[in-house]
Write a protein that holds these residues in place. Structure first.
Motif, PDB file in Angstrom:
ATOM      1  N   ALA A 714       0.840  -1.208   0.000  1.00 32.91           N
ATOM      2  CA  ALA A 714       0.000   0.000   0.000  1.00 32.91           C
ATOM      3  C   ALA A 714       0.873   1.256   0.000  1.00 32.91           C
ATOM      4  O   ALA A 714       0.598   2.228  -0.717  1.00 32.91           O
ATOM      5  CB  ALA A 714      -0.915  -0.004   1.224  1.00 32.91           C
ATOM      6  N   ARG A 754      -9.143   0.396   6.974  1.00 38.61           N
ATOM      7  CA  ARG A 754      -7.940   0.815   6.248  1.00 38.61           C
ATOM      8  C   ARG A 754      -7.672   2.305   6.423  1.00 38.61           C
ATOM      9  O   ARG A 754      -7.242   2.988   5.495  1.00 38.61           O
ATOM     10  CB  ARG A 754      -8.065   0.470   4.767  1.00 38.61           C
ATOM     11  CG  ARG A 754      -8.183  -1.040   4.518  1.00 38.61           C
ATOM     12  CD  ARG A 754      -7.910  -1.399   3.077  1.00 38.61           C
ATOM     13  NE  ARG A 754      -7.996  -2.832   2.885  1.00 38.61           N
ATOM     14  CZ  ARG A 754      -9.115  -3.480   2.530  1.00 38.61           C
ATOM     15  NH1 ARG A 754     -10.235  -2.802   2.322  1.00 38.61           N
ATOM     16  NH2 ARG A 754      -9.106  -4.790   2.375  1.00 38.61           N
ATOM     17  N   GLN A 757      -3.931   3.106   5.731  1.00 38.64           N
ATOM     18  CA  GLN A 757      -3.583   3.200   4.309  1.00 38.64           C
ATOM     19  C   GLN A 757      -4.028   4.540   3.733  1.00 38.64           C
ATOM     20  O   GLN A 757      -3.315   5.167   2.949  1.00 38.64           O
ATOM     21  CB  GLN A 757      -4.241   2.063   3.515  1.00 38.64           C
ATOM     22  CG  GLN A 757      -3.543   0.710   3.683  1.00 38.64           C
ATOM     23  CD  GLN A 757      -4.162  -0.108   4.807  1.00 38.64           C
ATOM     24  OE1 GLN A 757      -4.540   0.445   5.841  1.00 38.64           O
ATOM     25  NE2 GLN A 757      -4.229  -1.416   4.620  1.00 38.64           N
TER      26      GLN A 757
END
Length: 990
Positions: A714, A754, A757
């Motif tokens: 990522a 997430r 990320q």
């Protein structure tokens, strides 16, 4: 009125008639003063006839009362700047000044005015003044005689320089002109404190030196003076004399020096043999070099004595025998003197080496101790370096060529000596011998390569090994055939050999082989030999799953990176490396990723983060220096590989399944990791290279950075996206892709699994836009500032400010052609620090530390001069940051404060009580890095004004006693330095 043309100057004179003819000298003085002030502003408007009348008027006034003279001189200064001055008036004015004015009885400003008049006439009426002959020189000598003010002396020295440089007649007054200037030698002047004129002693020294060294006519008077000052006890006088002698040698010839050479040599020799001052020794050697060069330049007539030969005979006679003394006490001073003389010209070099080199070789063989041999070889090295200066070895004259065999024998024996220091000098000597074209025979070169291989691979001491590799790298471009034909195959053989020895020893040998292969790759023909060897070894070590293979692959990548950097300046080598190495690395990585995808094997070494991180700089360095045409050729293969799975350009391209790094599914996780290699390539391309299917690529990278569970993948996808966005031309396409990114980030930052990320993507995109001053950067920075109040993401967002301000090693830096605007850090500081401060004051206690951390990161990366100017408004926050429990905040703040204590002592003094308390508390921190940083700040505190610190001296010394017993050596070292500084506080001479 005169300026506007309503009045003429002559009308002004008539209007001033009462004052100008008044019997009271003060009244006359005021009248002339007013007239002179008008002339100084209006001299360019005067007519020729007006100037004539005014000059005659002012000349007559030079006989007036002494109170009037200063104003008369000001008027003459104005008239000396007139372009319409009639022929003969300049001479007339100067004659009148020389006859009527006793210049040295005037005040400083009035004397300066006289010098200005002379300077003005010399620059505009040179031929007229030269018509005066030596009378002009004599008149100036009278004007200058007895001058003491440094402001006037600088002007007077310049006038003397012009007299000589412009070839004015000195006549019988050469000695008088010398006396009137040399009386200031050596300059003894200390500027008063807070001197508004800013004249330094060095200014006077250089100005006077330029006079004394301006003509050979001064030689008979100057050289005895220099010898006298050289023999004095005053160090400054010695230095000044030596530097002046060096300057004189540039214009003197044999005739000027002949009489004084024995005395000059005697003084120089004595100073080098006896002085404890390195400065004086250096200047003596420079003077000897200049003397030898001067004598070398002189053309000999058939009946004249060869002064150079007799001078060098004296030098050799007095120095040569010291090289043979058993105690070697005066060996170095003698060698330095001989080398200074030898370095002056090719002629002096041949004369000295003819006598000295055989002696040094004899002494080397006579002595058996390594330390004595090292000293002799270092002297020999000095002479070899001089030969390097003259370039090609001339067969007919060179002593060195006639001594080829014994010189090589001595150097080779040093390389086999067990003493490391002697080996190191031998390696240096070997490098110089190799750089002398035509000196080493082919058999010698083979021996050189053998020695370098032995030292590089098998010498226990790393110093010798590294020096041998460096030597191989510097000699390889001179002898590419020898190194590619002899050294590279030997290194390849060693690298591939399977020895029956411990793993550690075998790996250490392999490590050295890899380093040596990289070091010797300094020529394209050699690179063509070393790169295949390195790649073959890489393919061999990557077939395994053990941790040791990871480290072995990293080692090969480090060597490849070294080679790539050395190829960058050579277009042919750079392209060969790129088209050979980049496809090979990609093929290996793709192969490993596919095997993992199909067989779900774990632990493929090539897919380890550490290995991929080592491959990134190799690919990047191989790409940054490509020409746009070749880069476009390469990008047309690499991008389709990742977007379309087009593997045909890769070597060994029969893969078990399709390559789909942007495809969905957990089984493709290994393939997705290879986006790191795509990043290394596309983010290093020149800005003017267009990337095929760029919009599609950006969308895929964006999706991957937000959806991938692997942090490594990522992050690299986010960095690759940011690198491309930074270089993307402004316009609608860029705006659309950025809006798409914002739309993906915003919901991800609010909630969901997430969030990290999404924050990583936000940080890298923000950095990409901050660097190029994109308008969206402020909006994204505000989002980041808002996250500082988030309990979950706040600490990471605060650390993100370091990422925004720091230099990134792999993307978004100038080396990879990123769009980095000048002073982006200052702009970021101005726009965002007020918001950070405001956020800190409004934040809850649980997130205040995030704002402090963000602020300290910004300040830490700001240029120090900018930080000093903003210090008064930020210091209270920095002091508060020292009380924060977050170790990163503490460390960052201390790093920020240390230079400020040295550069802004006055401001810091106002907060000394708080600084002392908080810094001493942190010297007991449980974190070693914080303790070290706090002790460095305690050391820097001692640079604040002594009167401010004295009340704290005893307390600080007591507190610094504790870290003296710290279990970590580095902490104890800092504590000793800081405590010692505080002990000396307030002592005399501090």
């Amino acid at each position: 009125g005169v300026k506007d043309g309503r009045w003429t100057v002559l009308q002004l004179v008539e209007a001033l008639g009462f004052c100008l003819e008044n019997t009271d000298p003060r009244t006359r003085g005021r009248g002339i003063q007013l007239l002179s002030q008008v002339l100084l502003q209006c001299y360019s408007l005067l007519q020729e006839k007006e100037v004539l009348h005014l000059v005659l008027f002012y000349e007559s006034r030079l006989q007036d009362h002494h109170l009037v003279i200063p104003s008369v001189l000001q008027g003459l200064r104005a008239l000396s700047m007139c372009e319409v001055l009639s022929q003969g008036l300049a001479v007339s004015v100067l004659k009148a000044i020389f006859q009527e004015v006793h210049v040295q009885s005037l005040l400083q400003l009035d004397r300066h005015t006289v010098y200005s008049i002379i300077t003005n006439f010399m620059s505009t009426r040179e031929e007229e003044l030269k018509g005066l002959g030596a009378d002009f020189t004599f008149g100036f000598i009278q004007v200058m005689d007895g001058e003491k003010d440094p402001r006037n002396l600088l002007v007077a020295f310049q006038i003397v320089r012009d007299l000589i440089a412009k070839d004015y007649a000195l006549g019988p007054f050469v000695e008088e002109l010398f006396e009137v200037t040399s009386c200031y030698f050596p300059v003894d002047f200390t500027p008063p404190p807070n001197d508004p004129h800013g004249i330094q002693r060095e200014d006077l020294i250089l100005s006077l030196r330029a006079v004394l060294a301006s003509t050979p006519q001064f030689a008979e008077f100057l050289l005895p003076l220099l010898i006298e000052k050289l023999d004095s006890e005053l160090q400054s006088a010695k230095l000044d004399s030596l530097q002046t002698l060096t300057a004189c040698c540039a214009i003197y010839g044999q005739k000027e020096l002949q009489e004084f050479l024995p005395s000059l040599w005697s003084s120089l020799r004595r100073e080098v043999f006896q002085t404890a001052s390195e400065k004086i020794e250096t200047e003596c050697l420079a003077a000897l070099h200049a003397l030898s060069a001067c004598l070398s330049r002189s053309v000999l007539s058939s009946d004249s004595e060869d002064l150079l030969d007799s001078f060098l005979s004296s030098v050799l006679q007095d120095c040569r025998h010291h090289l043979c003394e058993p105690d070697m006490k005066l060996v170095w001073p003698s060698a330095k003197l001989l080398q200074a003389a030898a370095g002056a010209s090719l002629r002096t070099y041949h004369r000295v080496t003819r006598s000295v080199l055989p002696l040094l070789l004899e002494q080397y063989n006579k002595h058996v101790q390594s330390s004595q041999r090292r000293t002799i070889l270092e002297m020999l090295l000095g002479f070899l370096e001089l030969q390097q200066k003259w370039g090609h070895v001339e067969e007919d004259e060179s002593t060195l060529l006639s001594l080829q065999a014994p010189v090589c024998s001595v150097v080779f024996s040093a390389l086999t000596d067990p003493n490391v220091q002697l080996q190191l000098v031998g390696i240096k000597a070997l490098t110089i011998l190799g750089s002398l074209q035509g000196f080493l025979s082919s058999s010698d070169l083979d021996l050189v390569v053998d020695h370098l291989i032995r030292l590089a691979l098998h010498e226990e001491d790393s110093q010798s090994s590294e020096a041998a590799m460096e030597a191989a790298g510097s000699l390889a471009p001179t002898y590419p055939k020898v190194f590619s034909g002899r050294m590279v195959p030997r290194l390849a053989e060693e690298l591939q050999s399977e020895r029956e020895e411990s793993y550690h020893n075998h790996r250490s040998l392999q490590q050295r082989c890899l380093q040596a292969l990289a070091a010797v790759s300094t020529h394209t023909s050699i690179v063509r030999g070393t790169v295949p060897v390195l790649l073959q070894h890489l393919q061999k070590v990557q077939k395994g799953t053990e941790a040791r293979n990871t480290q072995d692959i990293v080692s090969v990548c480090q060597s490849l990176h070294h080679v790539a950097l050395q190829c960058q300046q050579d277009a042919e080598g750079c392209w060969y490396f790129h088209q050979t190495v980049v496809p090979c690395l990609l093929a290996m990585a793709v192969q490993a990723a596919m095997e993992e995808s199909t067989h779900t094997l774990l632990g493929k070494a090539v897919l380890e983060e550490e290995v991929l991180a080592a491959m990134i700089p190799v690919i990047s360095a191989a790409t940054t220096h490509l020409s746009p045409e070749l880069a476009a050729q390469s990008v047309s293969h690499v991008v389709p590989l990742f977007l379309d799975g087009e593997v045909s350009f890769l070597p060994q391209n029969s893969f078990p399944c399709p390559f789909q790094p942007f495809g969905a599914g957990e089984c493709l996780e290994a393939q997705r990791r290879l986006v790191a290699l795509l990043m290394a390539f596309v983010c290093s391309l020149p800005r003017d290279v267009s990337i095929p299917q760029q919009e599609w690529l950006l969308r895929e990278l964006l999706a991957l950075s937000c959806s991938c569970n692997c942090p490594f993948t990522a992050t690299t996808a986010a960095k690759c996206f940011a690198g491309l966005v930074n270089k993307h031309p402004a316009g609608q396409q860029l705006d659309e892709i950025l809006q798409l990114a914002v739309n993906r980030m915003e919901p991800g930052l609010v909630e969901g699994p997430r969030r990290t990320q999404a924050l990583t993507l936000l940080l890298w995109v923000t950095k990409a836009l901050v660097l190029r001053y994109h308008p969206l950067s402020s909006c994204l920075t505000d989002k980041l500032l808002g996250l500082l109040g988030d309990t979950e993401l706040g600490p990471a967002a605060a650390d993100g400010f370091s990422l925004l301000m720091a230099e990134s090693p792999d993307v978004l830096h100038k080396g990879c052609h990123a769009d980095v605007r000048i002073m982006f850090r200052q702009r970021f500081f101005t726009d965002n620090v007020p918001k950070l401060v405001q956020g800190f004051h409004g934040a809850g206690p649980d997130v205040k530390a995030n704002y402090l951390k963000g602020l300290s990161h910004v300040l830490n990366h700001l240029p120090k001069p900018v930080l000093v100017t903003e210090l008064p408004t930020l210091l209270s926050l920095l002091l508060e940051a020292l009380s924060c429990s977050d170790r990163v905040v503490q460390l960052s703040t201390l790093s920020c404060l240390q230079p400020l204590l040295l550069e802004a002592p006055q401001i810091m003094s106002l907060h000394v009580d708080t600084l002392v308390t908080k810094i001493l508390n942190l010297t007991s921190s449980p974190t070693m890095a914080v303790r070290i940083a706090a002790l460095r700040c305690a050391h820097a505190l001692a640079s604040l004004p002594t009167t401010v610190l004295l009340p704290y001296k005893a307390r600080v010394i007591r507190a610094l006693a504790k870290p003296l017993d710290d279990k970590k050596r580095l902490v104890r070292k800092e504590a000793v330095a800081a405590r010692g500084e505080w002990f000396l506080l307030g002592s005399p001479g501090r």
